[in-house]
Design a protein around this motif. Structure first.
Motif, PDB file in Angstrom:
ATOM      1  N   TYR A 265     -21.380  20.830  11.812  1.00 46.36           N
ATOM      2  CA  TYR A 265     -20.034  20.404  12.183  1.00 46.36           C
ATOM      3  C   TYR A 265     -18.998  21.071  11.273  1.00 46.36           C
ATOM      4  O   TYR A 265     -19.301  21.505  10.167  1.00 46.36           O
ATOM      5  N   GLY A 266     -17.794  21.110  11.779  1.00 50.12           N
ATOM      6  CA  GLY A 266     -16.649  21.583  11.007  1.00 50.12           C
ATOM      7  C   GLY A 266     -15.518  20.592  11.174  1.00 50.12           C
ATOM      8  O   GLY A 266     -15.227  20.158  12.291  1.00 50.12           O
ATOM      9  N   VAL A 267     -14.916  20.190  10.075  1.00 52.99           N
ATOM     10  CA  VAL A 267     -13.843  19.201  10.104  1.00 52.99           C
ATOM     11  C   VAL A 267     -12.611  19.773   9.420  1.00 52.99           C
ATOM     12  O   VAL A 267     -12.704  20.329   8.328  1.00 52.99           O
ATOM     13  N   VAL A 268     -11.467  19.620  10.067  1.00 54.41           N
ATOM     14  CA  VAL A 268     -10.189  19.979   9.464  1.00 54.41           C
ATOM     15  C   VAL A 268      -9.425  18.681   9.269  1.00 54.41           C
ATOM     16  O   VAL A 268      -9.264  17.898  10.214  1.00 54.41           O
ATOM     17  N   VAL A 269      -8.975  18.423   8.038  1.00 49.21           N
ATOM     18  CA  VAL A 269      -8.203  17.213   7.747  1.00 49.21           C
ATOM     19  C   VAL A 269      -6.854  17.643   7.202  1.00 49.21           C
ATOM     20  O   VAL A 269      -6.781  18.412   6.239  1.00 49.21           O
TER      21      VAL A 269
ATOM     22  N   ARG B  62       0.859  -1.179   0.000  1.00 45.35           N
ATOM     23  CA  ARG B  62       0.000   0.000   0.000  1.00 45.35           C
ATOM     24  C   ARG B  62       0.893   1.225   0.000  1.00 45.35           C
ATOM     25  O   ARG B  62       1.800   1.337   0.824  1.00 45.35           O
ATOM     26  N   GLU B  63       0.651   2.128  -0.933  1.00 49.47           N
ATOM     27  CA  GLU B  63       1.420   3.372  -0.963  1.00 49.47           C
ATOM     28  C   GLU B  63       0.500   4.461  -0.444  1.00 49.47           C
ATOM     29  O   GLU B  63      -0.391   4.920  -1.139  1.00 49.47           O
ATOM     30  N   ASP B  64       0.733   4.849   0.797  1.00 46.09           N
ATOM     31  CA  ASP B  64      -0.182   5.727   1.483  1.00 46.09           C
ATOM     32  C   ASP B  64       0.573   6.373   2.640  1.00 46.09           C
ATOM     33  O   ASP B  64       1.330   5.702   3.328  1.00 46.09           O
ATOM     34  N   ALA B  65       0.352   7.652   2.864  1.00 45.55           N
ATOM     35  CA  ALA B  65       0.985   8.329   3.995  1.00 45.55           C
ATOM     36  C   ALA B  65      -0.015   8.547   5.127  1.00 45.55           C
ATOM     37  O   ALA B  65       0.182   9.414   5.962  1.00 45.55           O
ATOM     38  N   GLY B  66      -1.075   7.784   5.142  1.00 47.39           N
ATOM     39  CA  GLY B  66      -2.057   7.880   6.207  1.00 47.39           C
ATOM     40  C   GLY B  66      -3.446   8.271   5.756  1.00 47.39           C
ATOM     41  O   GLY B  66      -4.383   8.265   6.551  1.00 47.39           O
ATOM     42  N   ALA B  67      -3.625   8.621   4.500  1.00 39.32           N
ATOM     43  CA  ALA B  67      -4.930   9.080   4.013  1.00 39.32           C
ATOM     44  C   ALA B  67      -5.999   8.010   4.171  1.00 39.32           C
ATOM     45  O   ALA B  67      -7.130   8.310   4.556  1.00 39.32           O
ATOM     46  N   ARG B  68      -5.671   6.770   3.900  1.00 38.93           N
ATOM     47  CA  ARG B  68      -6.660   5.693   4.004  1.00 38.93           C
ATOM     48  C   ARG B  68      -7.197   5.591   5.427  1.00 38.93           C
ATOM     49  O   ARG B  68      -8.408   5.610   5.654  1.00 38.93           O
ATOM     50  N   ARG B  69      -6.300   5.526   6.411  1.00 39.19           N
ATOM     51  CA  ARG B  69      -6.720   5.440   7.812  1.00 39.19           C
ATOM     52  C   ARG B  69      -7.467   6.707   8.238  1.00 39.19           C
ATOM     53  O   ARG B  69      -8.464   6.643   8.953  1.00 39.19           O
ATOM     54  N   THR B  70      -6.976   7.840   7.790  1.00 38.28           N
ATOM     55  CA  THR B  70      -7.610   9.104   8.149  1.00 38.28           C
ATOM     56  C   THR B  70      -9.018   9.194   7.578  1.00 38.28           C
ATOM     57  O   THR B  70      -9.961   9.582   8.279  1.00 38.28           O
ATOM     58  N   ASN B  71      -9.182   8.838   6.308  1.00 39.40           N
ATOM     59  CA  ASN B  71     -10.505   8.891   5.689  1.00 39.40           C
ATOM     60  C   ASN B  71     -11.483   7.948   6.390  1.00 39.40           C
ATOM     61  O   ASN B  71     -12.661   8.279   6.563  1.00 39.40           O
ATOM     62  N   GLU B  72     -11.013   6.786   6.803  1.00 40.13           N
ATOM     63  CA  GLU B  72     -11.871   5.853   7.542  1.00 40.13           C
ATOM     64  C   GLU B  72     -12.311   6.473   8.865  1.00 40.13           C
ATOM     65  O   GLU B  72     -13.477   6.359   9.263  1.00 40.13           O
TER      66      GLU B  72
ATOM     67  N   VAL C   6     -12.512   9.706   9.562  1.00 36.34           N
ATOM     68  CA  VAL C   6     -13.424  10.814   9.271  1.00 36.34           C
ATOM     69  C   VAL C   6     -14.825  10.270   9.003  1.00 36.34           C
ATOM     70  O   VAL C   6     -15.822  10.774   9.547  1.00 36.34           O
ATOM     71  N   LYS C   7     -14.926   9.237   8.161  1.00 35.48           N
ATOM     72  CA  LYS C   7     -16.237   8.644   7.848  1.00 35.48           C
ATOM     73  C   LYS C   7     -16.931   8.136   9.114  1.00 35.48           C
ATOM     74  O   LYS C   7     -18.131   8.348   9.302  1.00 35.48           O
ATOM     75  N   HIS C   8     -16.169   7.479   9.967  1.00 37.66           N
ATOM     76  CA  HIS C   8     -16.740   6.973  11.219  1.00 37.66           C
ATOM     77  C   HIS C   8     -17.254   8.142  12.069  1.00 37.66           C
ATOM     78  O   HIS C   8     -18.374   8.103  12.590  1.00 37.66           O
ATOM     79  N   TRP C   9     -16.443   9.179  12.222  1.00 39.49           N
ATOM     80  CA  TRP C   9     -16.830  10.331  13.036  1.00 39.49           C
ATOM     81  C   TRP C   9     -18.071  11.010  12.471  1.00 39.49           C
ATOM     82  O   TRP C   9     -18.980  11.369  13.222  1.00 39.49           O
TER      83      TRP C   9
END
Length: 182
Positions: free
Chosen positions: A113-117, A90-100, A102-105
């Motif tokens: 709501y306001g979200v900063v990513v 997997r070539e990823d710097a954390g976006a996959r885990r972060t997006n998961e 965010v979706k859960h939250w």
């Protein structure tokens, strides 16, 4: 730069520089303004230097970060995640885990709501999954050559070498791929 985005001020004013790494409480952040307006707020950050202990959680109800209590622990966790991503190809710097996360939250929030990513995938060194790189890299250059050129980005940014037209096209294409991915 992240502190500038949150406060609207230059580093000389807000105080969070490469040397200090901490945002002091003199100026309200975007999440603080949103909180005052009645919003539920969250921050999700893949950068290991962005965390609550660095002053970036002011006004934030939920903070999900790659940062740990000590620099050594942060580096160890980051290294472990990168190693497992490499093993699983997997070539990823954390976006996959972060997006998961965010979706859960988002599934738990009721009301405004306001979200900063804050992603690392779009910063050097660029972490672009092959399918996304292939969408943007011209065939005349090829993904392998684009990655070679991107690996030289440090030399470009320090002025040790000039950025060629081919290098410019390759970096822009990989950056576009990273943006599409995140």
């Amino acid at each position: 730069a992240y502190a500038s985005l949150l406060t609207g001020f230059f580093p000389i004013t807000h105080g969070a520089t490469e040397e200090t790494g901490t945002l002091v409480g003199r100026h309200r952040t975007l999440p603080e303004w949103l909180k005052l307006a009645g919003y539920c707020t969250a921050t999700f950050a893949t950068h290991p230097r962005v965390g609550p202990d660095a002053g970036f959680a002011r006004g934030v109800d939920e903070f999900v970060s790659q940062r740990r209590q000590s620099r050594l622990a942060t580096r160890a966790v980051s290294y472990g995640r990168r190693a497992s991503d490499r093993l699983l190809r997997r070539e990823d710097a954390g976006a996959r885990r972060t997006n998961e996360a965010v979706k859960h939250w988002l599934g738990t929030v009721d009301g405004p709501y306001g979200v900063v990513v804050r992603y690392d995938d779009t910063t050097l060194p660029l972490a672009v999954p092959p399918a996304y790189a292939a969408r943007f890299v011209p065939r005349a250059i090829g993904v392998a050559r684009a990655r070679e050129l991107a690996a030289q980005a440090e030399a470009y940014t320090t002025g040790a070498t000039d950025l060629t037209d081919e290098g410019r096209v390759a970096l822009r294409a990989l950056y576009d791929g990273a943006l599409a991915y995140v």
